[in-house]
Design an enzyme around this catalytic site. Sequence first.
Site, PDB file in Angstrom:
ATOM      1  N   LYS A 130       3.611  -6.409   2.101  1.00 32.26           N
ATOM      2  CA  LYS A 130       2.506  -5.643   2.689  1.00 32.26           C
ATOM      3  C   LYS A 130       2.233  -6.169   4.099  1.00 32.26           C
ATOM      4  O   LYS A 130       2.183  -7.394   4.305  1.00 32.26           O
ATOM      5  CB  LYS A 130       1.272  -5.831   1.800  1.00 32.26           C
ATOM      6  CG  LYS A 130       0.066  -4.989   2.173  1.00 32.26           C
ATOM      7  CD  LYS A 130      -1.048  -5.231   1.143  1.00 32.26           C
ATOM      8  CE  LYS A 130      -2.270  -4.361   1.367  1.00 32.26           C
ATOM      9  NZ  LYS A 130      -3.313  -4.580   0.351  1.00 32.26           N
ATOM     10  N   SER A 150      -4.956  -0.349  -1.738  1.00 26.75           N
ATOM     11  CA  SER A 150      -4.396  -0.284  -0.405  1.00 26.75           C
ATOM     12  C   SER A 150      -2.946  -0.740  -0.297  1.00 26.75           C
ATOM     13  O   SER A 150      -2.303  -0.471   0.711  1.00 26.75           O
ATOM     14  CB  SER A 150      -5.245  -1.144   0.529  1.00 26.75           C
ATOM     15  OG  SER A 150      -5.171  -2.512   0.151  1.00 26.75           O
ATOM     16  N   SER A 178      -6.532  -3.376  -5.094  1.00 25.23           N
ATOM     17  CA  SER A 178      -5.435  -2.870  -4.256  1.00 25.23           C
ATOM     18  C   SER A 178      -4.023  -3.203  -4.699  1.00 25.23           C
ATOM     19  O   SER A 178      -3.074  -2.689  -4.107  1.00 25.23           O
ATOM     20  CB  SER A 178      -5.615  -3.341  -2.819  1.00 25.23           C
ATOM     21  OG  SER A 178      -6.563  -2.526  -2.188  1.00 25.23           O
TER      22      SER A 178
HETATM   23  N1  GLN Z   1     -10.342   0.334  -2.775  1.00 29.15           N
HETATM   24  C1  GLN Z   1     -11.099  -0.865  -2.512  1.00 29.15           C
HETATM   25  C2  GLN Z   1     -11.649  -0.819  -1.115  1.00 29.15           C
HETATM   26  O1  GLN Z   1     -11.482   0.163  -0.504  1.00 29.15           O
HETATM   27  C3  GLN Z   1     -10.246  -2.074  -2.730  1.00 29.15           C
HETATM   28  C4  GLN Z   1      -9.366  -2.422  -1.594  1.00 29.15           C
HETATM   29  C5  GLN Z   1      -8.571  -3.662  -1.813  1.00 29.15           C
HETATM   30  O2  GLN Z   1      -8.470  -4.169  -2.924  1.00 29.15           O
HETATM   31  N2  GLN Z   1      -8.041  -4.187  -0.725  1.00 29.15           N
HETATM   32  O3  GLN Z   1     -12.243  -1.729  -0.642  1.00 29.15           O
END
Ligand code: GLN
Length: 512
Positions: free
Chosen positions: A79, A154, A178
């Site tokens: 990532k 994400s 994420s």
């Molecule tokens: N969907 C969550 C957010 O938007 C989690 C994101 C993540 O785990 N980086 O913050």
Amino acid sequence: MSVLELSARRLLDEMAAGRLTAVEVTQAYLDQIGRHDRDVGAFLRVDAEGAIAKASDVDERRRAGRPVGRLGGVPVAVKDILASRGELVTCASRTLEHFRAPYDATVIAKLKAADAVLIGRTNLDEFAMGGSTENSALQTTRNPWDLSRIPGGSSGGSAAAVAARMAPLAIGTDTGGSIREPAGLCGVTGMKPTYGVVSRFGLVAFASSLDQVGPLATSAEDAALLLEAIAGHDRADSTSVDAPVPPYSEWIGQPLEDLTLGLVREHFGPGLDAEVERAVREAVRVYESLGAKVKEVSLPHSKYCVATYYIIAPCEASSNLARYDGAHYGHRTDEKAMLAERDAERRHLESSGETAAVDELDTALVRMYRRSRSEGFGAEVKRRIMLGTYALSAGYYDAYYLKALKVRRLIRRDFDKAFDDVDLIAGPTTAAPAFKIGEKVDDPLAMYLVDLYTVSANLAGIGGISIPCGFTAAGLPIGLQLQAPPLEEDRLLRAAHMFQQATDWHTRRPPL
Ligand code: GLN
């Protein structure tokens, strides 16, 4: 069998036995990327040259009988939010589009030392803020099972890359879901370890008390291999756990005796898609057939999880993202244009006789910050910064941030209590399968609610894993989430492996 169908475990065995070379393996994955990534868009950058060079080096050392690291020759996608010395780390943001990392993140250093082949950098929601990868400022990533749908986020690029067999292993990060959420929506295995199991040094910070790095793979067995390579105490991250890393991959074949699974009463309420519920209940029956007992448990504060998360995460983000001001880090606005803008405003005020207002004009410095940040950040990142700054401001701090911290403690207590009765908690990873690209972009609240089942693990600091447990009638993957008490990664991986020995959902491949 084609290389792409072999697990990372098998690839290592085949390479060790001299039946496959790292170059052959790497080339097979590069070819698959060449065939499919134009459609999927998982990778922001592919390092074909670097990957082949690394693979040849591993092959040479193997041939010469010299030592090779534990992931020697296995491609890993990363990532694009972890620093790798001399390379871009964009966080899928305009503000860091041209930023090169001055050092290696500990995870990257460990992967390099393990002789993994770092094949490319995967797409994400900008600064990991999002659950669909649609917040990437750089590219759209599509779900390999249905290209009109989101891959989740994400870590959407990492999950899509593994699902499309463009990498056998990938690194993601999980602040509120994420890793698990895109793993669930793309039909792969993804694990968020207990907070502190993997070093965050060199991970671009989103919400520091929640962020955790973890593995994505096609099976729990492979996730164990990758976790083993990246976990461990790190003096450069004082929140990392100071304990030896268990040999997860060695222990994974031992089934869990007397396993008791907890089903959370609050997780099976309204809003849960019927097909998802059916698949999850069926998965629980599989565990029962393997000898597990099932108990209902309650997490009474779970209805506050999303609200609590969306105070704490933006507060920490607003502070972490202050560094992207165009001076310390990040995109810097065109200063000539900025000064010309200021001159024009001054002339306008003078010619309309408002000379007093001239003194009120922002200084060049403030203007530089404002323009740099306005141009560099996307809408969701700006929203988080504003939410966080508001919740932390004098007068609101107690009402929002402090209160959220107290609720966070109650959420952790709920888990502690539940784990007095059960070994693992089982439930859906998400309430619904992958939605259409664009479907929720104008509705941030609907986006935030996607995190319903995942944010609690981050708030409590515990580990969770998502494994494939079925498909909808339309052919979309469904994820089963298992959660464990702190530092029970081994239990999670073994339980996931037991399921994967009894089912074949994780072996299905998307119809690309
Ligand atoms: N969907 C969550 C957010 O938007 C989690 C994101 C993540 O785990 N980086 O913050």
